[in-house]
Design a protein around this motif. Structure first.
Motif, PDB file in Angstrom:
ATOM      1  N   ALA A   1       9.114  -8.120  -2.499  1.00 21.56           N
ATOM      2  CA  ALA A   1       8.156  -7.792  -3.554  1.00 21.56           C
ATOM      3  C   ALA A   1       6.737  -8.176  -3.142  1.00 21.56           C
ATOM      4  N   HIS A   2       6.606  -9.316  -2.474  1.00 21.46           N
ATOM      5  CA  HIS A   2       5.288  -9.732  -2.004  1.00 21.46           C
ATOM      6  C   HIS A   2       4.756  -8.778  -0.937  1.00 21.46           C
ATOM      7  N   LEU A   3       5.623  -8.400   0.000  1.00 23.31           N
ATOM      8  CA  LEU A   3       5.201  -7.467   1.045  1.00 23.31           C
ATOM      9  C   LEU A   3       4.803  -6.118   0.457  1.00 23.31           C
ATOM     10  N   ALA A   4       5.462  -5.722  -0.617  1.00 28.38           N
ATOM     11  CA  ALA A   4       5.184  -4.425  -1.243  1.00 28.38           C
ATOM     12  C   ALA A   4       3.790  -4.369  -1.848  1.00 28.38           C
ATOM     13  N   THR A   5       3.167  -5.515  -2.091  1.00 32.74           N
ATOM     14  CA  THR A   5       1.800  -5.511  -2.619  1.00 32.74           C
ATOM     15  C   THR A   5       0.788  -5.098  -1.565  1.00 32.74           C
ATOM     16  N   GLY A   6       1.177  -5.182  -0.289  1.00 30.38           N
ATOM     17  CA  GLY A   6       0.241  -4.847   0.789  1.00 30.38           C
ATOM     18  C   GLY A   6      -0.708  -5.971   1.131  1.00 30.38           C
TER      19      GLY A   6
END
Length: 271
Positions: A104-109
């Motif tokens: 989820a953190h990586l998905a924020t960019g």
């Protein structure tokens, strides 16, 4: 047609000339969405008693949303993904080793903004490429430029540039992308020249741009792929210095699908 020709004293167009006036202004200001929707939203504003400020905000929001949507579409197109896959379509149930909070953190960019890297390690069939594409699509939605290719194609691209005497120019061109994705490291071994080219790609982006890598091999075996333990170690050192390393475990989804199909056929034959 000029604004002067369309306006009376005070710079306001007469009521019957307003459509022409707005068509001209939105064209010059490069706001086609406002030009297309101002009349529709004006009717909605009158019906719902919007203030002037609310009407203006609605128009600008429509323009911005359209511009961002077109920008995202363009970034996804120029990323050259082999297929557009999303994280939402990925079945996380078969990857208990993958932490949802990290994904989820990586998905924020946010990692792209910090020029950090992402490394996805694990055996074939776990969906590493799907995850990499999905994260790349998220980065494109966040406004970052992305470029995807397989490791062998990256090497071929750099090799062609090197032979043409324009390797530095090619590396500079690649650095314009905020995120590059290198898929399938380890599937095809490279000779020492190819390993050196790949090292230059990694080194040229160190702390300047993000790299996402998928590999079926643990780091300890990268020396086999790049024919040089020293080069592989130097490469890994730069990749992992600012990186999220995800080591995936689980059943191959292809193997699982085959197993489920066989079980279904057995139930049908026994029934």
């Amino acid at each position: 047609m000029t604004t002067a020709a369309m306006t009376k004293k005070g710079g306001i167009a007469p009521k019957d000339g307003m459509p022409s006036m707005l068509a001209y202004l939105t064209r010059v200001l490069k706001m086609p969405t406002i030009g297309a929707f101002w009349e529709e939203l004006a009717g909605q504003a009158r019906d719902q008693n919007w203030s002037h400020e609310e009407y203006l905000a609605a128009l600008l929001q429509r323009q911005l949303a359209d511009r961002e949507s077109k920008g995202t579409t363009m970034r996804i197109r120029t990323a050259h993904f082999p297929a557009v896959k999303t994280l939402e379509d990925f079945n996380l149930d078969h990857l208990p080793s993958l932490r949802r909070d990290v994904l989820a953190h990586l998905a924020t960019g946010a990692f792209v903004a910090k020029a950090e890297n992402v490394i996805l390690l694990g055996p074939p069939g776990l969906g590493k490429t799907h995850l990499a594409i999905g994260l790349g699509v998220k980065a494109a939605h966040a406004g970052y430029s992305v470029l995807f290719d397989t490791a062998s194609n990256w090497i071929a691209r750099l090799g062609a540039a090197h032979h043409a005497g324009r390797l530095e120019a090619e590396l500079k061109k690649i650095r314009r992308y905020k995120l590059i994705i290198v898929d399938e490291v380890g599937y095809i071994p490279f000779d020492q020249d190819a390993a050196n080219l790949f090292f230059q790609l990694v080194a040229s982006r160190y702390e300047l741009g993000s790299i996402m890598v998928t590999s079926n091999l643990p780091f300890g075996r990268w020396g086999e792929t790049f024919s040089d333990d020293v080069v592989a170690a130097a490469m890994i050192d730069r990749l992992v210095h600012h990186a999220e390393v995800l080591t995936l475990t689980g059943d191959s989804y292809r193997t699982r699908q085959r197993r489920e199909l066989l079980a279904k056929e057995n139930r049908a034959s026994n029934g």
